[in-house]
Design a protein around this motif. Sequence first.
Motif, PDB file in Angstrom:
ATOM      1  N   ALA A 193      -5.623  -0.945  56.789  1.00 18.63           N
ATOM      2  CA  ALA A 193      -5.573  -1.697  55.534  1.00 18.63           C
ATOM      3  C   ALA A 193      -6.938  -2.220  55.109  1.00 18.63           C
ATOM      4  O   ALA A 193      -7.289  -2.125  53.929  1.00 18.63           O
ATOM      5  CB  ALA A 193      -4.596  -2.856  55.664  1.00 18.63           C
ATOM      6  N   PHE A 194      -7.727  -2.768  56.034  1.00 18.35           N
ATOM      7  CA  PHE A 194      -8.927  -3.505  55.633  1.00 18.35           C
ATOM      8  C   PHE A 194     -10.239  -2.810  55.966  1.00 18.35           C
ATOM      9  O   PHE A 194     -11.287  -3.248  55.514  1.00 18.35           O
ATOM     10  CB  PHE A 194      -8.907  -4.903  56.256  1.00 18.35           C
ATOM     11  N   THR A 195     -10.194  -1.732  56.759  1.00 23.72           N
ATOM     12  CA  THR A 195     -11.417  -0.972  57.011  1.00 23.72           C
ATOM     13  C   THR A 195     -11.399   0.328  56.215  1.00 23.72           C
ATOM     14  O   THR A 195     -12.397   0.691  55.591  1.00 23.72           O
ATOM     15  CB  THR A 195     -11.567  -0.668  58.514  1.00 23.72           C
ATOM     16  N   GLU A 196     -10.259   0.999  56.245  1.00 24.26           N
ATOM     17  CA  GLU A 196     -10.129   2.253  55.501  1.00 24.26           C
ATOM     18  C   GLU A 196      -9.602   2.041  54.095  1.00 24.26           C
ATOM     19  O   GLU A 196      -9.530   2.973  53.307  1.00 24.26           O
ATOM     20  CB  GLU A 196      -9.213   3.204  56.280  1.00 24.26           C
ATOM     21  N   PHE A 197      -9.164   0.831  53.780  1.00 24.91           N
ATOM     22  CA  PHE A 197      -8.642   0.456  52.462  1.00 24.91           C
ATOM     23  C   PHE A 197      -7.503   1.367  52.007  1.00 24.91           C
ATOM     24  O   PHE A 197      -7.427   1.756  50.850  1.00 24.91           O
ATOM     25  CB  PHE A 197      -9.760   0.417  51.414  1.00 24.91           C
ATOM     26  N   ASP A 198      -6.609   1.679  52.926  1.00 20.84           N
ATOM     27  CA  ASP A 198      -5.442   2.512  52.629  1.00 20.84           C
ATOM     28  C   ASP A 198      -4.186   1.653  52.817  1.00 20.84           C
ATOM     29  O   ASP A 198      -3.505   1.725  53.835  1.00 20.84           O
ATOM     30  CB  ASP A 198      -5.418   3.733  53.546  1.00 20.84           C
ATOM     31  N   ALA A 199      -3.908   0.836  51.820  1.00 23.50           N
ATOM     32  CA  ALA A 199      -2.821  -0.134  51.918  1.00 23.50           C
ATOM     33  C   ALA A 199      -1.454   0.528  52.029  1.00 23.50           C
ATOM     34  O   ALA A 199      -0.565   0.027  52.727  1.00 23.50           O
ATOM     35  CB  ALA A 199      -2.836  -1.074  50.720  1.00 23.50           C
TER      36      ALA A 199
END
Length: 180
Positions: free
Chosen positions: A143-149
Amino acid sequence: MLPSVVVASIWKFILNPDKGLPSFLSSFGIQGFDKALLGQESTALWTIAFIDNWHYWGFLATLLLVAMQGVPTELYEAARLDGANLWHQLMHVTIPAIRPTLIFMFLMTGIWSFLVFDYVWVLTQGGPAGSSEVLGTLVYKTAFTEFDAGYAAAQGVSMAIFASFLLGLFILMRKRGWEI
């Protein structure tokens, strides 16, 4: 009780191979403790598991002690009269009498194992080489490193399904008449 971040930070200092307990033991000539337990793929997860379990052992020990004190002494006397040794008393008197408490303890340990994120994140952040990665850190990194929520949400739902399986097992045992 201390917050988990404080406990993890203390253990990180204790396990530091340069300044912590391994260095102290090595200075006395005790061999084998010069390893970075949190820095090796083979020991990182086991070390974190020990630290995570260590923080609630007191609670579980208290529960177990209270449950064992609740076992009627007459049952032990009857077992001794029937010729039961200590092993038989444990297996046929103590464990059946404290079974609800044991099941509760295993259920809580299973549920708490899903909440290990803070210890893993403070101690290793899932490393070295992903060897201490757990579902919680995987969801966080997605969620917060790859920004793939979206994918992180799917991973979170998978975690919820696993936790629901434990809860379903608990409900099934209750329906079958187990006193929990």
